[in-house]
Design an enzyme around this catalytic site. Sequence first.
Site, PDB file in Angstrom:
ATOM      1  N   ILE A   1       0.827  -1.214   0.000  1.00 42.13           N
ATOM      2  CA  ILE A   1       0.000   0.000   0.000  1.00 42.13           C
ATOM      3  C   ILE A   1       0.860   1.262   0.000  1.00 42.13           C
ATOM      4  O   ILE A   1       0.537   2.255  -0.623  1.00 42.13           O
ATOM      5  CB  ILE A   1      -0.953   0.052   1.213  1.00 42.13           C
ATOM      6  CG1 ILE A   1      -1.721  -1.246   1.374  1.00 42.13           C
ATOM      7  CG2 ILE A   1      -1.926   1.213   1.062  1.00 42.13           C
ATOM      8  CD1 ILE A   1      -2.597  -1.289   2.617  1.00 42.13           C
ATOM      9  N   GLY A   2       1.942   1.191   0.719  1.00 39.68           N
ATOM     10  CA  GLY A   2       2.777   2.398   0.756  1.00 39.68           C
ATOM     11  C   GLY A   2       3.941   2.199   1.686  1.00 39.68           C
ATOM     12  O   GLY A   2       4.054   1.165   2.353  1.00 39.68           O
TER      13      GLY A   2
ATOM     14  N   GLY B   1       8.551   6.354   6.820  1.00 41.59           N
ATOM     15  CA  GLY B   1       9.876   6.428   7.434  1.00 41.59           C
ATOM     16  C   GLY B   1      10.270   5.153   8.144  1.00 41.59           C
ATOM     17  O   GLY B   1      11.431   4.766   8.144  1.00 41.59           O
TER      18      GLY B   1
ATOM     19  N   ASP C   1       3.784  13.150  17.191  1.00 45.26           N
ATOM     20  CA  ASP C   1       3.983  13.284  15.745  1.00 45.26           C
ATOM     21  C   ASP C   1       2.634  13.487  15.058  1.00 45.26           C
ATOM     22  O   ASP C   1       2.312  12.815  14.080  1.00 45.26           O
ATOM     23  CB  ASP C   1       4.710  12.052  15.203  1.00 45.26           C
ATOM     24  CG  ASP C   1       5.353  12.309  13.843  1.00 45.26           C
ATOM     25  OD1 ASP C   1       5.472  13.489  13.454  1.00 45.26           O
ATOM     26  OD2 ASP C   1       5.717  11.331  13.172  1.00 45.26           O
TER      27      ASP C   1
END
Lengths: 487, 200
Positions: free
Chosen positions: A110-111, A114, A227
């Site tokens: 899917i992707g 980091g 984050d």
Amino acid sequence: MSSCDPSLLPLSLEDRLSDAQEEFLTAHLSQCERCQRELEHLAGQPQVWSRVSTALKTACAGSGEAIFTDESHTTEESESAADFAVEFLSPSTDTESIGRLGDIEILEVIGHGGMGIVLKGFQPELKRLVAVKVLAPQLAVSAAARRRFAREAQATAAILHPNVMPILTVHSTGKLPYLVMPYVQCESLQQRIDRTGPLELVDILRIGMQTANGLAAAHAQGLVHRDVKPANILLEIGVERVMLTDFGLARAIDDASITRTGIIAGTPQYMSPEQARGEPVDSRSDLFSLGSVLYTLATGRPPFRAESTYAILRRLTDESPHPLREIAPQYPAWLGVLIHKLLEKQPSDRWTSSTEVAQLLEQCVAHIQQPAVFPLPAACQVAKPKWWRFSAARAGVAVVVALSLAMGMMFLPPLLRKNSRLEPTMATTPAPAPPPSESGGRQPPESPTPPTAPTTEWNHGEESLARLRKDLDSWTRDAQQLWKTPK
Amino acid sequence: MRTPETRHSLIVRLKDQRNELAWAEFVCAYEPFLVRLVRRQGTPDRHIPDITQQLLIAIARSVNGWSSDGRDASFRRWLGRVARNVVIKFMTREKKQITGQGGSDFLQLIELTSDDTPDEARSQQYEHELILWAAELVRSEFRDTSWRAFWTTQVEGRAVADVARELGVTSGSIYMSRSRIFARIRAKISEVLDDSEQQS
């Protein structure tokens, strides 16, 4: 050719130019050799330039250090992502599957981010689709990265909330540790902004509210996300649901086992000032990041931007964000108040908790949908002018100035004439105004709807006051300069 | 690989609190450089943390020898000088010695005062190492296009106009980016190198 403005050059070196200045100077530098030389001279003397260049050239020639050339990072990563599937997955009998991982048939990549890559998978026994997040191979060898990965699992597993992406299982002992999450058809908020640009008011409020609710669930467990950024906020497609994800940096407030390493953890553009300084953070740091996210949703760009991370970090700690309403005048003033209070440098000046923010946003949603029934929350009303808090002496001066200034201003007479009722300043348009749009949609700035609801009207008076305060502030500064005894 | 614990064991007690802070900041900035330098000197991986720690201890010990000359930021300048001398002494030593164990012999060898004057070649080498380290740090701070603009025009010496066309940016933005990058590299170096060195 445009004329030289030497004062911009030192600012440019520090990456402190405004957008307009940056644009101007870039165009100017393309043509003006004198400014080119001047800028380089400001950056360093010619012999220092040449020493640096020589050192880099020899280092590169000697050992062929890939670190300085751009091929190093990008290609390496994508290659390993492709190789990785082959090495990591075991073969599958299913033709749809690209391989098997434990009890999961992996369907596609899917992707990647980091920390590693995300795969789409299917668990035949449970007949459900899952998303599998695998720690990147180059990170799996690092004990610190493995710990961080495990921490994400523990942190997230502790939170059960509709606005937090849950974790189903964790496998942390294998060669490459991985997490299993439900597969949700979604796009990240980052993808959404990239696709559509700034969002509608009601969407900003709803997304903000749900994110704040997700954060509140984390904060209630003593966890700080650290984050919060558009890429970590997922929007479920077809349903108006927001899910907060990637607790990879999350850390219990009292977790002292991890020492500061000086490595920047987090995305600089959405960091809080205390994070940027490497100081201890608490839940209010997430509120700042949430403020940056909301600002980005309204304007299409983060509040603190610069060419380098270093300059971003410095802007974060030193500079005030550009007033939201100057960039995006189509939103009501109270949105600016709400967001800028999240972006206060001092944690104690921000809203006190994510719960409070979620409640405020919820009330704002109700307000824009039914202004007559639900008043704007008092806390979001345009704040009392700053000079209110001045010392008695300065306040005295301010009052005198306020009166004299106000007399000369157009808005005061109608204000007084209508005794207690505050009329909009452009009272010359008597046409009955349409009710505020149901969706809270943005209106073109050139044709502002004359406000009718009492709260909006009041806002207008407040706005004039805010403008007055601005004039006043600058006047007070001038006056102080004037009265300073010459040395 | 990184050893944050090192810093705790290297807390120094100074009369002036500001100097204690300066020391802490210095160690933060300097340690990554030391690690890199020690590795580039051919030290086997497993010895790197140890050697780095030894060097920091040697520098820390010299801190006691410091007395203020009343000048602004003199502690920081002095610290930079001691560190440089310790490192240069370390670089001067035979490779076989640095691969070995630390211990008091090692400390004696690299411990010096700020008065020692190292030879010119070694000073150059030290500066060279600092530049590489600073460039590596700064590289990660900038966007790829900016760095490429800097690298191709400044290091490879290609014409600004050509590179601008290739990268699809204006030549003005190349001048801007590369000056910014250069100024940052210089700032990074001066964080550890005292000012007088910088100007020379």
